[in-house]
Design a protein around this motif. Structure first.
Motif, mmCIF file in Angstrom:
data_model
loop_
_atom_site.group_PDB
_atom_site.id
_atom_site.type_symbol
_atom_site.label_atom_id
_atom_site.label_comp_id
_atom_site.label_asym_id
_atom_site.label_seq_id
_atom_site.Cartn_x
_atom_site.Cartn_y
_atom_site.Cartn_z
ATOM 1 N N PRO A 1 1.764 4.205 5.106
ATOM 2 C CA PRO A 1 1.628 5.287 4.693
ATOM 3 C C PRO A 1 1.720 6.605 4.720
ATOM 4 O O PRO A 1 2.009 7.580 6.198
ATOM 5 N N GLY A 2 3.355 7.424 4.262
ATOM 6 C CA GLY A 2 3.879 8.468 4.158
ATOM 7 C C GLY A 2 4.905 7.880 4.519
ATOM 8 O O GLY A 2 5.816 9.363 5.465
ATOM 9 N N LEU B 1 9.075 8.359 0.785
ATOM 10 C CA LEU B 1 8.408 8.774 -0.152
ATOM 11 C C LEU B 1 10.453 8.753 -1.447
ATOM 12 O O LEU B 1 10.852 8.775 -0.752
ATOM 13 N N ASP C 1 4.715 6.873 -2.657
ATOM 14 C CA ASP C 1 5.084 6.289 -1.457
ATOM 15 C C ASP C 1 5.058 5.398 -1.399
ATOM 16 O O ASP C 1 4.243 4.461 -2.322
ATOM 17 N N TRP C 2 6.263 4.765 -0.935
ATOM 18 C CA TRP C 2 6.563 3.499 -0.934
ATOM 19 C C TRP C 2 5.609 2.282 -0.257
ATOM 20 O O TRP C 2 5.894 1.149 -1.074
ATOM 21 N N TYR C 3 5.152 2.565 0.879
ATOM 22 C CA TYR C 3 4.452 1.645 0.851
ATOM 23 C C TYR C 3 3.059 1.298 0.488
ATOM 24 O O TYR C 3 2.577 0.488 0.398
ATOM 25 N N SER C 4 2.293 2.838 -0.500
ATOM 26 C CA SER C 4 1.154 2.362 -0.675
ATOM 27 C C SER C 4 0.826 2.265 -2.125
ATOM 28 O O SER C 4 0.351 1.722 -3.291
ATOM 29 N N THR D 1 2.260 10.673 -5.459
ATOM 30 C CA THR D 1 2.012 11.018 -4.769
ATOM 31 C C THR D 1 2.476 12.990 -5.600
ATOM 32 O O THR D 1 1.860 13.851 -5.179
ATOM 33 N N SER E 1 3.002 15.881 -3.417
ATOM 34 C CA SER E 1 3.019 15.292 -2.158
ATOM 35 C C SER E 1 2.790 15.420 -0.403
ATOM 36 O O SER E 1 1.270 15.387 -0.090
#
Length: 362
Positions: free
Chosen positions: A240-241, A244, A273-276, A280, A301
């Protein structure tokens, strides 16, 4: 074919001279007409482009020249510029292009009419039989401009140009002289043939496309040289993070402006957020998105709201909450707006008891 209010329509003429108008869709899919191909269609492994691509790359003057040349070729082959006796023009076929005339006589007559050689007319006929009107389009040259230059000289010139990427911009004469000196030192005197000055300048113009050095600004040339050699691939987030994603889209709704009393369009700017896949930052803007709206999404964000219902209390900041509507948290349990400090330094005049009590409260 003509464009009408009903769509594209085609005007056909049968052997008896009768005219018939059909829509293009009916011509292609109806049982009243059928397209009879005289050969196999295009495939993916063809060396040449299809006719629509070749003709679409021509400008209006070049396309008109190709169509005019195609009429001359059809007159040589059939005696008619349209290619069919049913669409004959006045005075066709002319005596020099009647079917009973030998081929050489037709070639000679057409060459004398256009002021070219009979060999050029024969080449037009061969190209037309092979590719139709697209075969008469100007051919793109594939010959290398440095075909007469030794490849070792070319590779050395590219090497010298690459070395000047992080340096000040050199002159073409300097690059040529350094290339010649390096070729002699590396391969020996007289082993590699040195190009003339004019040829070397033409070669550098071609190499300029591969490695910009002389034309653009020095900063831009360094940016181009720093690009990755391979194509940009899909980024794969691992935490995460890390990435974006931001986007702005115009909503299919209208908003009411209380100041002007007018209905305006609204645009939505979102940061995710691309992962989660968590949102944001979010911003709703009337009319169109501006730089300040994008900055607000970035601020949300990087500085999210404190956890808790309603976001009220000490340290509250505007922006969407990352947490779901859960029970309110005590503000004493929430982190401060700038994060927890790693260390606390106390003045010497403070007693140890005061420092311990402050450390517990913190």
């Amino acid at each position: 074919m003509a464009a009408t209010t009903a769509g594209n329509e085609v005007v056909l003429k049968d052997g008896r001279g009768r005219l018939l108008r059909l829509s293009l869709k009916e011509l292609l899919f109806s049982d009243r007409a059928a397209v009879s191909p005289d050969g196999p269609g295009p495939s993916a492994d063809d060396e040449e482009e299809i006719a629509s691509v070749v003709l679409g790359q021509l400008d209006s003057s070049a396309r008109a020249k190709v169509l005019e040349r195609a009429e001359h070729v059809r007159e040589v082959l059939t005696g008619y510029r349209s290619g069919a006796p049913e669409l004959a023009r006045d005075g066709e076929p002319r005596p020099a292009y009647r079917p009973e005339q030998p081929w050489e006589a037709r070639y000679t007559a057409k060459a004398a009419e256009l002021g070219v050689s009979p060999r050029a007319v024969k080449q037009w006929v061969s190209d037309f039989r092979r590719g139709g009107e697209a075969g008469l389009a100007p051919k793109k040259t594939t010959e290398r401009p440095h075909s007469g230059v030794d490849d070792r000289w070319v590779e050395t010139a590219v090497e010298v140009m690459v070395e000047h990427t992080d340096q000040s911009r050199p002159s073409r004469t300097m690059v040529i002289e350094r290339t010649r000196a390096r070729v002699i030192a590396r391969f020996g005197e007289g082993v590699v043939r040195q190009p003339s000055r004019a040829t070397a300048f033409r070669l550098l113009e071609e190499l300029e496309r591969r490695h910009p050095l002389f034309r653009l600004s020095t900063k831009r040339n360094r940016d181009i040289a720093g690009r990755p050699e391979g194509p940009y691939g899909k980024l794969r987030p691992t935490r995460p993070g890390e990435y974006l994603l931001m986007d702005s889209t115009r909503l299919d709704v209208f908003a009411f402006d209380p100041l002007t009393l007018k209905w305006v369009q609204a645009e939505l700017s979102v940061g995710m957020d691309w992962y989660s896949r968590c949102i944001t930052g979010i911003r709703l803007t009337p009319v169109s998105t501006k730089a300040v709206d994008v900055s607000a999404v970035l601020f949300q964000s990087f500085r999210p709201r404190l956890a808790g219902r309603g976001g009220t209390g000490r340290g509250t900041r505007s922006g969407p909450s990352m947490a779901s509507p859960a029970p309110s948290w005590s503000m004493s349990k929430a982190p401060p707006g700038r994060g927890w400090p790693r260390r606390l330094w106390f003045p010497r005049r403070w007693s140890s008891t005061t420092a311990r009590s402050m450390s517990r409260s913190t």
